[in-house]
Design an enzyme around this catalytic site. Structure first.
Site, PDB file in Angstrom:
ATOM      1  N   ASN A   1       1.147   0.596   5.793  1.00 55.06           N
ATOM      2  CA  ASN A   1       1.634  -0.097   4.611  1.00 55.06           C
ATOM      3  C   ASN A   1       2.402  -1.309   5.137  1.00 55.06           C
ATOM      4  OD1 ASN A   1       4.207   0.635   2.105  1.00 55.06           O
ATOM      5  ND2 ASN A   1       2.790  -1.054   2.264  1.00 55.06           N
ATOM      6  N   GLY A   2       1.883  -2.506   4.915  1.00 57.78           N
ATOM      7  CA  GLY A   2       2.632  -3.664   5.382  1.00 57.78           C
ATOM      8  C   GLY A   2       1.777  -4.883   5.658  1.00 57.78           C
ATOM      9  N   GLU A   3       2.406  -5.876   6.252  1.00 55.84           N
ATOM     10  CA  GLU A   3       1.763  -7.142   6.606  1.00 55.84           C
ATOM     11  C   GLU A   3       2.216  -7.551   8.001  1.00 55.84           C
ATOM     12  OE1 GLU A   3      -0.447  -8.449   4.698  1.00 55.84           O
ATOM     13  OE2 GLU A   3      -0.051  -7.453   2.781  1.00 55.84           O
TER      14      GLU A   3
ATOM     15  N   LEU B   1      -3.610  -1.657  -1.535  1.00 55.04           N
ATOM     16  CA  LEU B   1      -3.481  -2.892  -2.300  1.00 55.04           C
ATOM     17  C   LEU B   1      -3.997  -3.992  -1.393  1.00 55.04           C
ATOM     18  CD1 LEU B   1      -2.383  -4.324  -4.885  1.00 55.04           C
ATOM     19  CD2 LEU B   1      -0.295  -4.765  -3.583  1.00 55.04           C
TER      20      LEU B   1
ATOM     21  N   SER C   1      10.272 -13.499  -2.383  1.00 52.48           N
ATOM     22  CA  SER C   1      11.576 -13.434  -3.041  1.00 52.48           C
ATOM     23  C   SER C   1      12.684 -13.823  -2.071  1.00 52.48           C
ATOM     24  CB  SER C   1      11.825 -12.029  -3.607  1.00 52.48           C
ATOM     25  OG  SER C   1      12.234 -11.141  -2.592  1.00 52.48           O
ATOM     26  N   GLY C   2      13.892 -13.950  -2.598  1.00 57.59           N
ATOM     27  CA  GLY C   2      15.035 -14.398  -1.798  1.00 57.59           C
ATOM     28  C   GLY C   2      15.911 -13.281  -1.277  1.00 57.59           C
TER      29      GLY C   2
ATOM     30  N   THR D   1      24.037   0.032  -8.836  1.00 57.07           N
ATOM     31  CA  THR D   1      23.610  -1.352  -8.648  1.00 57.07           C
ATOM     32  C   THR D   1      22.096  -1.464  -8.644  1.00 57.07           C
ATOM     33  OG1 THR D   1      25.519  -1.618  -7.196  1.00 57.07           O
ATOM     34  CG2 THR D   1      23.915  -3.388  -7.203  1.00 57.07           C
TER      35      THR D   1
ATOM     36  N   CYS E   1       0.836  -1.191   0.000  1.00 58.38           N
ATOM     37  CA  CYS E   1       0.000   0.000   0.000  1.00 58.38           C
ATOM     38  C   CYS E   1       0.873   1.243   0.000  1.00 58.38           C
ATOM     39  CB  CYS E   1      -0.914   0.011   1.221  1.00 58.38           C
ATOM     40  SG  CYS E   1      -1.943  -1.468   1.374  1.00 58.38           S
TER      41      CYS E   1
ATOM     42  N   ILE F   1      -4.606  -7.420   0.092  1.00 58.55           N
ATOM     43  CA  ILE F   1      -4.037  -8.760   0.112  1.00 58.55           C
ATOM     44  C   ILE F   1      -4.763  -9.626   1.145  1.00 58.55           C
ATOM     45  CG2 ILE F   1      -1.941 -10.120   0.483  1.00 58.55           C
ATOM     46  CD1 ILE F   1      -1.653  -8.368  -1.921  1.00 58.55           C
ATOM     47  N   VAL F   2      -4.967  -9.074   2.329  1.00 61.74           N
ATOM     48  CA  VAL F   2      -5.687  -9.760   3.402  1.00 61.74           C
ATOM     49  C   VAL F   2      -6.999  -9.012   3.647  1.00 61.74           C
ATOM     50  CG1 VAL F   2      -5.657 -10.414   5.836  1.00 61.74           C
ATOM     51  CG2 VAL F   2      -3.569 -10.605   4.465  1.00 61.74           C
TER      52      VAL F   2
ATOM     53  N   ARG G   1      20.552  -0.929 -12.168  1.00 68.61           N
ATOM     54  CA  ARG G   1      20.818  -2.090 -13.020  1.00 68.61           C
ATOM     55  C   ARG G   1      19.859  -3.244 -12.718  1.00 68.61           C
ATOM     56  NH1 ARG G   1      27.389  -2.949 -12.566  1.00 68.61           N
ATOM     57  NH2 ARG G   1      28.072  -1.229 -13.913  1.00 68.61           N
TER      58      ARG G   1
ATOM     59  N   ASP H   1      -5.117  -7.758   8.890  1.00 71.16           N
ATOM     60  CA  ASP H   1      -4.000  -8.141   9.753  1.00 71.16           C
ATOM     61  C   ASP H   1      -3.427  -6.931  10.489  1.00 71.16           C
ATOM     62  OD1 ASP H   1      -3.236  -7.727   6.842  1.00 71.16           O
ATOM     63  OD2 ASP H   1      -1.276  -7.496   7.765  1.00 71.16           O
TER      64      ASP H   1
ATOM     65  N   VAL I   1      13.019 -13.678 -15.070  1.00 69.16           N
ATOM     66  CA  VAL I   1      13.202 -12.669 -16.111  1.00 69.16           C
ATOM     67  C   VAL I   1      14.664 -12.642 -16.533  1.00 69.16           C
ATOM     68  CG1 VAL I   1      13.648 -10.794 -14.455  1.00 69.16           C
ATOM     69  CG2 VAL I   1      12.750 -10.250 -16.749  1.00 69.16           C
TER      70      VAL I   1
END
Length: 577
Positions: free
Chosen positions: A75-77, A51, A365-366, A340, A2, A53-54, A343, A99, A291
């Protein structure tokens, strides 16, 4: 993901201030395209771009306490919200299934000292109408972006992105991760501290709560137990972060970190986390996304992993020209001129658009593994465990300026939320309390070995033991090489000679940075914007302090992993990819 904006310390409410707040909020509507909300009262205005989500149906914001005396924009979870709700059964009348509403319950019960109760990623503004006071806070590592500013009239401004503050207030800066700001205190205060931030507290550790002993020598064959502790803690983190009432997916680059997260997510995806696995998931098929340029190093490995773990896989190819065409928009959305970050953000930005077009609103993601476990190739040069550990702590403290910023803003540009299990608060307490010597990778010992050993049974062997590739390298070496060539031609030697005159704040250190800085200045011309971006020498994403580790780093300023000669298999050997 959000977007929030807020104005505090208002002397009086006026139509002009309300209009100003709405204009600020509109600047970040891409973060929350599902709904907009605003609260105006006494000395505060809170705006929210949602946005969902929950609890998509009833979780609109700002949120209100039952008596409407406290108002919250988040803004968050909050991943442990169900456990917190259970604690307040019969004590607090929750108005929604959001939440984030547990923040109001905790505040009503504990005042401002409740932030340690939360496990999640968040940036929030809470206004207490009854006390005419406010509380602002940001998550421990800074996964969620937040900026704070003020004007000459004493109004305090808050926003998820700096574009909502640029031109609206006189000065602003990033709100520090792991800090809170209470209106009556009038200052930013650190709330997140850990014993593992000091090497002396971890140098003799085995691992947190893994056995009754605290010394490595007391645990016998301790390494297998440490591997098990890491495995259990990360699986728990991924499981927590799968809470969602909308379709979700995983970012799968084909590198170790994203592959591990994808494999764990696939393990739990068939059942709904919100029911403790008692009911079938609403979207039992897990989708993965990769990607890169055609033939990029990451893509073949990503498909190999997807086939192995059984995800519905989507390979997104972009051309170098498409990437170049997107750079200007990317800089506007990610709000940085760091080489960085630009890119790596460009392919991620292009990928996010495709993800959103397929109806996916959240991805795992990691991000964070390299900082926690010393995964960047320059860590091979760490002289001892003390230097290694102190660098991991430094890297974690700066993530909000780099990888967290990139992952969050590249995705939120298209209304997609990113979650990062490697930066889960409980997982960090396990991983960062490991004896740092266990994480080290001297010489040719492969980086992040403990992660590889912990999840070797979930992934193809060729991926488990694949060397680290930074994301901007892995999408295709030609991407970085072309950016360097294009920007070298676009910026003259004379311009570089006078760079410090045009850009007195953080003068560009090379032509590529100069090129990005010129675009950034068009969108964000203020001194506050220039100061919000770090500008320090780096090799393979190192901090400036780590440049002392190896004489070959002296005088270098190249973030690519290929800059670490003798470690990276391809170094700067040209390829066709």
């Amino acid at each position: 993901m959000c977007g929030i904006t807020a104005l505090f310390n208002l002397k009086q409410q006026t139509p002009e201030l309300r209009k100003k707040a709405l204009s600020m909020s509109k600047k970040i509507r891409h973060r929350g395209p599902d709904w907009s909300g605003i609260y105006c009262g006494k000395t505060a205005i809170l705006c929210h771009e949602r946005l969902s989500i929950v609890d998509p149906q009833s979780g609109g914001q700002p949120l209100f306490s039952p008596d409407r005396k406290q108002i919250l924009a988040v803004n968050g979870e909050i991943y442990n919200h169900r456990q917190i709700r259970e604690q307040y059964t019969g004590r607090y009348d929750f108005q929604t299934g959001s939440d984030c509403e547990v923040i109001l319950a905790l505040y009503r019960d504990k005042g401002i000292h409740f932030l340690e109760d939360l496990n999640g990623i968040f940036a929030f503004a809470l206004y207490d109408e009854e006390q005419d006071d406010f509380l602002i806070a940001r998550d421990p590592i800074g996964v969620i972006p937040l900026y704070i500013g003020h004007d000459k009239d004493g109004i305090l401004y808050l926003a998820s992105e700096l574009k909502a503050l640029e031109g609206f207030c006189d000065e602003y800066e990033p709100f520090l991760p792991g800090h809170y700001y209470c209106g009556k205190e009038g200052k930013m205060t650190r709330w997140y501290t850990r014993d593992w931030m000091d090497y002396s507290n971890v140098k003799d550790n085995y691992t947190h709560d893994a056995c009754n002993a605290t010394k490595v020598t007391d645990c016998g064959n301790s390494y297998p137990i440490q591997v098990e502790a890491v495995r259990d803690a990360l699986e728990a983190a991924v499981r927590r972060q799968l809470m969602s009432d909308v379709p979700y997916g995983v970012l799968l680059s084909g590198g170790l970190d994203s592959s591990v997260i994808s494999a764990i997510a696939r393990k739990f995806a068939a059942h709904r986390i919100e029911t403790n696995g008692q009911s079938t998931a609403w979207w039992p098929q897990l989708h993965s996304f990769a990607v890169g340029l055609k033939g990029a190093p990451d893509l073949a490995k990503a498909k190999e992993v997807a086939d192995y773990i059984g995800t519905v896989h989507h390979e997104i190819n972009y051309t170098i020209q498409e990437g170049l065409d997107a750079v200007r928009d990317v800089i506007y959305y990610i709000e940085t001129y760091d080489v960085t970050t630009v890119r790596a953000s460009t392919p991620m930005y292009l990928l996010a658009r495709v993800i959103k077009s397929m109806g996916i609103k959240m991805v795992l993601s990691g991000e964070g593994a390299d900082e926690v476990f010393g995964g960047y190739l320059y860590f091979h040069k760490a002289p001892d465990a003390l230097a290694f550990h102190e660098e991991t702590v430094r890297k974690l403290s700066k993530l909000y300026l780099y990888d967290c910023l990139r992952a969050n803003k590249s995705l939120s540009a298209w209304g997609v939320e990113g979650r990062v299990p490697f930066l889960d608060k409980e997982f960090l307490d396990v991983a960062m309390r490991l004896n740092p010597a266990v994480k080290m990778c001297p010489g040719k010992t492969i980086e992040k070995k403990i992660i590889r050993d912990a999840f070797a049974n979930l992934l193809p062997e060729s991926v488990v033991w694949r060397q680290k590739e930074q994301f901007s390298d892995g999408v295709g070496y030609s991407w970085i090489d072309t950016l360097k060539d294009i920007t070298s031609q676009a910026v003259s030697d004379e311009q570089m000679a006078h760079a410090s005159e045009r850009f007195p704040i953080n003068p560009p250190m090379n032509k590529e940075e100069y090129y990005y800085r010129s675009i950034f200045e068009e969108y964000f011309p203020s001194d506050s914007a220039a100061r919000s971006v770090p500008s320090v020498p780096s090799v393979a994403c190192s901090t400036a302090e780590a440049l002392a580790w190896d004489t070959s780093f002296k005088g270098q300023n190249e973030p690519s992993g290929r800059a670490v000669n003798g470690i990276h298999e391809d170094a700067y050997r040209k390829t066709k990819i």
